[in-house]
Design an enzyme around this catalytic site. Sequence first.
Site, PDB file in Angstrom:
ATOM      1  N   GLU A 136      24.629 -10.136 -40.607  1.00  0.00           N
ATOM      2  CA  GLU A 136      23.417  -9.319 -40.697  1.00  0.00           C
ATOM      3  C   GLU A 136      22.257 -10.019 -41.389  1.00  0.00           C
ATOM      4  OE1 GLU A 136      24.684  -5.601 -42.381  1.00  0.00           O
ATOM      5  OE2 GLU A 136      26.142  -5.232 -40.782  1.00  0.00           O
ATOM      6  N   ASN A 176      27.408 -12.577 -37.029  1.00  0.00           N
ATOM      7  CA  ASN A 176      27.736 -11.185 -36.710  1.00  0.00           C
ATOM      8  C   ASN A 176      26.579 -10.264 -37.106  1.00  0.00           C
ATOM      9  OD1 ASN A 176      29.950  -9.308 -35.861  1.00  0.00           O
ATOM     10  ND2 ASN A 176      29.722  -8.515 -37.938  1.00  0.00           N
ATOM     11  N   HIS A 212      28.257  -0.424 -33.049  1.00  0.00           N
ATOM     12  CA  HIS A 212      28.429   0.920 -33.600  1.00  0.00           C
ATOM     13  C   HIS A 212      27.549   1.853 -32.758  1.00  0.00           C
ATOM     14  CE1 HIS A 212      30.717  -0.280 -37.106  1.00  0.00           C
ATOM     15  NE2 HIS A 212      29.834  -1.235 -37.355  1.00  0.00           N
ATOM     16  N   GLU A 241      32.961  -4.515 -34.021  1.00  0.00           N
ATOM     17  CA  GLU A 241      33.077  -3.342 -34.901  1.00  0.00           C
ATOM     18  C   GLU A 241      32.847  -2.048 -34.119  1.00  0.00           C
ATOM     19  OE1 GLU A 241      30.830  -3.645 -38.537  1.00  0.00           O
ATOM     20  OE2 GLU A 241      31.028  -5.830 -38.611  1.00  0.00           O
ATOM     21  N   ASP A 243      32.671   1.506 -32.459  1.00  0.00           N
ATOM     22  CA  ASP A 243      33.064   2.910 -32.544  1.00  0.00           C
ATOM     23  C   ASP A 243      31.995   3.742 -31.845  1.00  0.00           C
ATOM     24  OD1 ASP A 243      31.152   2.520 -34.555  1.00  0.00           O
ATOM     25  OD2 ASP A 243      32.533   2.931 -36.182  1.00  0.00           O
TER      26      ASP A 243
END
Length: 330
Positions: A136, A176, A212, A241, A243
Amino acid sequence: MSTEQGQPALRDVADEREFTIGAAVDPDSLRRDPSYWKTASSEFNAVTPENALKMGPLRPSRHTYDFRDADAIVDFGRENDMYVRGHTLVWHNQKPDWFQAWDYTDEQLRRFLRDHIHTVAGRYRATIDAWDVVNEAVADDGSMRRTVWSDALGEEYLDEAFRWAREVTDADLYYNDYGADEVNEKSDAIYDLLERLLERDVPIDGVGLQLHALGDRPDPESIAENVERFRELGLDVQITEMDVAFPADNVPAAALERQADYYRAVVEACLEAGCETIVTWGIHDGSTWLRSFKDFGERYTGDPLLFDDRYERKPAYRAVRDAIETHRER
């Protein structure tokens, strides 16, 4: 292992397809909950520590590392023949409580970060397959995020971080980030950043797209286009990651089926674009990070994963399994 009227487990389908399907794991749940351990080992062929390898949890005091939780997860992965992702060596969040940047000169911060990367990545030289080296570094508007590391070293802290990691590990090294899953202003900026790193001969192997999908749904076709352009740079691409949740005040009818449809579309798009790894951020809904963060827990539904609170397989589970299996049979 087989499930549901003779249907193969997700891991079996992924193994046969040579696809990597993983989940972020919490060490306490792994130790205490047999259903958690069983689901993680039988349904996934990849694992990443959810928090245990971040700087804060690893370093309880200035001169002390505590690797017990990280070791437990990495050892679990190796014992169960799983692909192990390390997350993360350099991040602006979850630094140790005792760490204060003003206690250090810029050169001392450089040595501090180098020693941290050498210690952590070097410890897992033979046991971690891939690292999120920097996490990030780009802000939501596409500018470089201002952090303690960038203040001390400039953009070149990324160059240094990847080079220090390469000195002590042969693992694949990834950048990432979140919010850059489809083609947009932020992913454009990350593309430009990684292109600059490659031009400076920085040893970067891939990019992780967190995905996400909370409320907004990145368009699967645009995700595929994004994956393809990063691959054309010579970089591997992984979904790291994932979801899928809905706004708590606007939950659609047949929400679980809608969730499953989106998971299926993303898996299909990724497979077509050449992305061979997807990691969900948690094992089951009972362990989702969304329930641990008050703001997110109030804004979104707390059921974003492939298994429900009781480890029952959701429509999303079957959608992912079927998408991988269907693609394998082509």
